[in-house]
Design a protein around this motif. Structure first.
Motif, PDB file in Angstrom:
ATOM      1  N   ASN A  90      13.490  26.190 -21.191  1.00 47.37           N
ATOM      2  CA  ASN A  90      14.280  25.055 -21.509  1.00 47.37           C
ATOM      3  C   ASN A  90      13.865  24.443 -23.030  1.00 47.37           C
ATOM      4  O   ASN A  90      14.674  23.915 -23.865  1.00 47.37           O
ATOM      5  CB  ASN A  90      14.148  23.754 -20.486  1.00 47.37           C
ATOM      6  N   ASN A 131      10.883  18.562 -21.247  1.00 48.48           N
ATOM      7  CA  ASN A 131      10.647  19.862 -20.863  1.00 48.48           C
ATOM      8  C   ASN A 131       9.164  20.191 -21.412  1.00 48.48           C
ATOM      9  O   ASN A 131       8.501  21.476 -21.141  1.00 48.48           O
ATOM     10  CB  ASN A 131      11.518  20.948 -21.623  1.00 48.48           C
ATOM     11  N   LYS A 178      15.029  18.520 -16.214  1.00 41.98           N
ATOM     12  CA  LYS A 178      16.734  19.029 -15.823  1.00 41.98           C
ATOM     13  C   LYS A 178      17.597  18.031 -16.370  1.00 41.98           C
ATOM     14  O   LYS A 178      17.020  16.894 -16.790  1.00 41.98           O
ATOM     15  CB  LYS A 178      16.655  19.059 -14.265  1.00 41.98           C
TER      16      LYS A 178
END
Length: 334
Positions: free
Chosen positions: A232, A208, A267
């Motif tokens: 995140n 991230n 992700k």
């Protein structure tokens, strides 16, 4: 199911199918590894039939299933036991890309680099997709040939968002766009999936915060290019990707690269492995390989049904006693 395994031992081409015991296993990988073919050859059966067939290191081996040629490789390893059973391991041409070499490529595309390396090492090529993007000067010192190729393809991906599959297609090095690798195969938990394992993780190749750097020789300072997702980071903590940039990249290119890497890696990663059995020969699943896309439907996961098109990361075919089963390792898909 019709299986034929041929070996060319420089004395001729021989059908060794009658002398294969147990199973034949064919494994393909999407990237970074040659395909492997494993089988057991009963030497005593050859002797009992007064035949002169031998398998030696470097011999070419070809596997055909249901009249479809699906593999061509070369013998790299043999292990013999007291019963004269010879366990044999073969690799395709990508094994020769384990060789190391130093290269400097200037104004070349990834597809050009593949052709150049193949020519230098006497490897046979088939369809090599023109990758379009011209790389900045690429200097690779004492690197595996496969790593050089994958580096060129990775740079291409981050600059034009085009993913390619590089593999040996039955004896020919091949490069295709991933979008050309879709299949119509459907696997479901109600029909042909006999077992599965589903994993979601931020533990592997998930970031991230992207920090890229290069040293400016003129100013004597290190330049940092940062891209991050604060939300995140709050959820997961800092997961940082840190890498030295090519000195030829300008500021705009460096910033864009950091943002592009963040988009790809910021992700949760999903992976799925499935086992497929009781395969109908008419489906021609023997052609399935890593790099193909398949559609998967699994009902009643804790988070709901899994219904996605998935990219095959690893594909293992097992041919045994006239039966065919497949193990697939898939990414999370879309």
């Amino acid at each position: 199911m019709k299986i034929k395994l041929l070996v060319n031992n420089n004395k001729g081409i021989f059908d060794i199918t009658p002398f294969i015991i147990d199973k034949i296993t064919l494994t393909t990988h999407r990237k970074n590894s040659a395909s492997t073919l494993d089988f057991k050859f009963a030497r005593d059966l050859v002797v009992q039939n007064n035949l002169s067939i031998s398998i030696d290191e470097g011999n070419a081996v070809e596997l055909t299933v249901n009249d479809n040629k699906i593999y061509k490789g070369f013998v790299f390893q043999k292990t013999r036991n007291k019963d004269q059973i010879i366990s044999t391991k073969c690799y395709d041409q990508l094994r020769y890309l384990q060789n190391k070499q130093s290269y400097t490529f200037v104004d070349k595309k990834a597809s050009d680099i593949i052709k150049s390396i193949a020519s230098d090492f006497g490897l046979i090529t088939g369809h090599i997709q023109d990758t379009g993007y011209i790389l900045q000067p690429l200097n690779m010192d004492n690197q595996r040939l496969l790593d050089i190729i994958m580096k060129a393809l990775d740079i291409t991906f981050y600059n034009n968002n085009e993913l390619y599959i590089f593999y040996d297609d039955v004896g020919k090095l091949t490069l295709r766009k991933v979008n050309d690798m879709y299949t119509t195969y459907l696997f479901t938990s109600d029909t042909n999936i006999t077992n599965f394992n589903y994993t979601s993780t931020i533990d592997n190749n998930v970031y991230n915060q992207i920090k890229l750097y290069k040293d400016n020789e003129e100013t004597g300072k290190r330049e940092i290019y940062l891209a991050k997702d604060n939300a995140n980071i709050g959820n997961w903590g800092i997961l940082q990707y840190y890498e030295k940039l090519d000195d030829n990249l300008n500021t705009a290119q460096a910033k864009k690269l950091a943002e592009d890497i963040l988009k790809q890696k910021n992700k949760v990663a999903e992976s799925l492995s499935i086992d497929i059995q009781n395969i109908d020969d008419t489906l021609k699943l023997e052609k399935l390989r890593a790099g193909n896309y398949v559609y998967v439907l699994i009902k009643a996961l804790s988070s709901g049904d899994f219904s996605k098109t998935c990219l095959i990361e690893k594909c293992t075919h097992i041919f045994c006693d006239n039966e065919h089963s497949i193990k697939l390792e898939l990414n999370g898909g879309s």
